[in-house]
Design a protein around this motif. Structure first.
Motif, PDB file in Angstrom:
ATOM      1  N   ASP A 162      36.012  74.786  25.876  1.00 13.88           N
ATOM      2  CA  ASP A 162      35.708  74.443  24.480  1.00 13.88           C
ATOM      3  C   ASP A 162      36.923  73.805  23.806  1.00 13.88           C
ATOM      4  O   ASP A 162      36.815  72.758  23.147  1.00 13.88           O
ATOM      5  CB  ASP A 162      35.284  75.700  23.710  1.00 13.88           C
ATOM      6  CG  ASP A 162      34.204  76.491  24.426  1.00 13.88           C
ATOM      7  OD1 ASP A 162      33.045  76.437  23.980  1.00 13.88           O
ATOM      8  OD2 ASP A 162      34.506  77.154  25.426  1.00 13.88           O
ATOM      9  N   THR A 163      38.077  74.442  23.978  1.00 17.42           N
ATOM     10  CA  THR A 163      39.304  73.944  23.353  1.00 17.42           C
ATOM     11  C   THR A 163      39.659  72.547  23.866  1.00 17.42           C
ATOM     12  O   THR A 163      40.019  71.653  23.084  1.00 17.42           O
ATOM     13  CB  THR A 163      40.467  74.907  23.635  1.00 17.42           C
ATOM     14  OG1 THR A 163      40.162  76.186  23.068  1.00 17.42           O
ATOM     15  CG2 THR A 163      41.768  74.398  23.045  1.00 17.42           C
ATOM     16  N   GLU A 223      37.233  69.800  22.622  1.00 17.52           N
ATOM     17  CA  GLU A 223      37.507  69.450  21.219  1.00 17.52           C
ATOM     18  C   GLU A 223      38.695  68.499  21.107  1.00 17.52           C
ATOM     19  O   GLU A 223      38.790  67.715  20.159  1.00 17.52           O
ATOM     20  CB  GLU A 223      37.773  70.721  20.411  1.00 17.52           C
ATOM     21  CG  GLU A 223      36.524  71.563  20.185  1.00 17.52           C
ATOM     22  CD  GLU A 223      36.843  72.945  19.638  1.00 17.52           C
ATOM     23  OE1 GLU A 223      38.039  73.194  19.334  1.00 17.52           O
ATOM     24  OE2 GLU A 223      35.918  73.772  19.531  1.00 17.52           O
TER      25      GLU A 223
END
Length: 425
Positions: free
Chosen positions: A82-83, A86
């Motif tokens: 996820d990080t 992004e």
């Protein structure tokens, strides 16, 4: 392409070795990697922990990497995908919500129950007293599982009520796995023979790897406590063509579809540990990453380039891909520190790695080694994955143990029956 591989074990050495063989790849960075990886062509190390997601993101951005491959489960469950997404990075691995297939056994059991994916009957408990009362009412074999991550050691296969109560106490009272044991699962003990079934998936399509079989227990004959894995081989004869199709149609495809229906699309390696009894497979557990030590024999046998498969998974085009395999069997024997999976000493001088590595059809993958004053020394529980490939499982086993015999250190431990189940078939 510049590749970043997260992790430091035998699986990560194997992934780095395989990635470096790709004509598409110019450089492989492993963070933190290990000394075995540092000696591979195109490979270098970055001294960043696999748990330090912000620092790993900074590394990936500063190095302008084209693809990130996450080896271990902990950063996946913690949300590294996820990080990185992004930040505009391409990551092969599931999101934190999707990695709950490994990060929460309760989530997974409830998902399988909802979508009729075959597994053992179970109950979930959040207090010791309730679980204790339930176990006291059971007879025969019982499996007690910590809900969260426990480095492959959170599952207790108990022969009787007393063993089950002892396991429950260790998980919920002694907190040997910390908060991972806040919830426990008590389930029926499945009978049969276990196999590992690992696939690439893009969230809609499933592309299976060859079958394999792990050996989790520390001692021969599958006795003693569970470990992260003491050896593996591929292919696994227990997975016949008929059983392969059942696993795909009853487990792998339905699970990917179930995750999509839940609004949690799953992309990455999907690993099902299955128990096969009377020709019927049932799920023991799911893992959200490539297996270790299954990676060693699987990728040692894989003829196809791994990188286009991962890119296709990211782009949702796995249905256009196939995997070509070398015809030989492959066997990996894990050499471990004495005392593992309990406490063990580090810094033991290792001899014979070069001699083993020089054998035809043999590759020694590093897992827990370090550079000492006069060569390699031990630096972990599972130290080496000695892997051999040959025509026929018996020859591959013989070659693997020929290589193992050349390697030595004080207190070395390894199983002497890796692949025996395949010989019996």
């Amino acid at each position: 392409m510049k590749i970043l591989i997260i992790g430091s074990g035998g699986r990560e050495h194997t992934l780095a070795w395989k990635a470096a063989q790709s004509d598409l790849v110019t450089e492989v960075i492993a963070a933190p990697g290990n000394v075995g990886i540092s000696r591979e062509p195109k490979c270098r190390l970055a001294n960043v922990s696999a748990e330090n997601i912000p620092a790993l993101k900074d590394l990936a951005l500063s190095e302008k990497v084209d693809l990130v491959i996450v080896g271990p489960e902990a950063p996946l469950v913690a949300g590294i995908t996820d990080t990185f997404r992004e930040a505009g990075l391409r990551v092969f691995g599931p999101t934190a919500r999707a990695a709950a297939l490994e990060g929460s056994k309760v989530f997974t059991k409830r998902l399988m129950a909802k979508y009729n994916i075959p597994s053992a009957d179970f109950e979930v408990f959040d207090t010791f007293d309730a679980a204790e009362s339930y176990i006291k009412g059971r007879t025969g074999s019982t499996v007690v599982k910590a809900d969260g991550l426990a480095a492959g050691k959170g599952v207790f296969v108990c022969r009787d009520r007393e063993e089950a109560l002892s396991a429950l106490s260790a998980i919920m009272k002694d907190k040997i796995f910390g908060s991972a044991g806040d919830l426990v699962i008590v389930e029926d003990c499945l009978q049969g023979e276990e196999a590992s079934f690992i696939a690439f998936t893009d969230g809609r399509h499933v592309l299976p790897l060859a079958s394999s079989q792990d050996h989790k227990a520390i001692f021969d004959g599958d006795s003693g406590p569970n470990t992260g894995g003491m050896g593996a081989y591929s292919p696994a004869p227990v997975v016949t063509r008929e059983i392969h199709d059942l696993i795909m149609n009853q487990i792998m495809i339905p699970t990917v579809q179930a995750m999509d229906k839940e609004g949690i699309p799953y992309m990455g390696f999907l690993y099902a540990g299955v128990m096969i009894d009377n020709g019927q497979p049932k799920v023991l557990e799911f893992n959200a990453r490539m297996g270790d030590p299954e990676a060693q024999p699987l990728l040692f046998r894989m003829k196809s380039d791994m990188i286009p498969l991962m890119v296709a998974a990211l782009e949702g085009t796995l249905d256009r891909q196939t995997i070509e395999w070398l015809p030989e069997d492959a066997v990996c024997v894990v050499m471990a520190s004495g005392g593992y999976p309990g406490s063990y000493e580090k810094g033991k001088v290792i001899t014979g790695i070069e001699a083993a590595d020089s054998l035809d059809g043999v590759k020694v993958f590093h897992a827990g080694t370090a550079n000492g004053p006069n060569g390699f020394v031990t630096a972990g529980g599972r130290v080496l994955g000695v892997t051999a490939r040959a025509a026929g499982i018996s020859v591959a086993i013989e070659k693997a143990y020929e290589a193992v015999a050349k390697i030595c250190w004080d207190g070395v431990h390894y199983r002497k029956d890796i692949g025996k189940k395949a010989l019996n078939r």
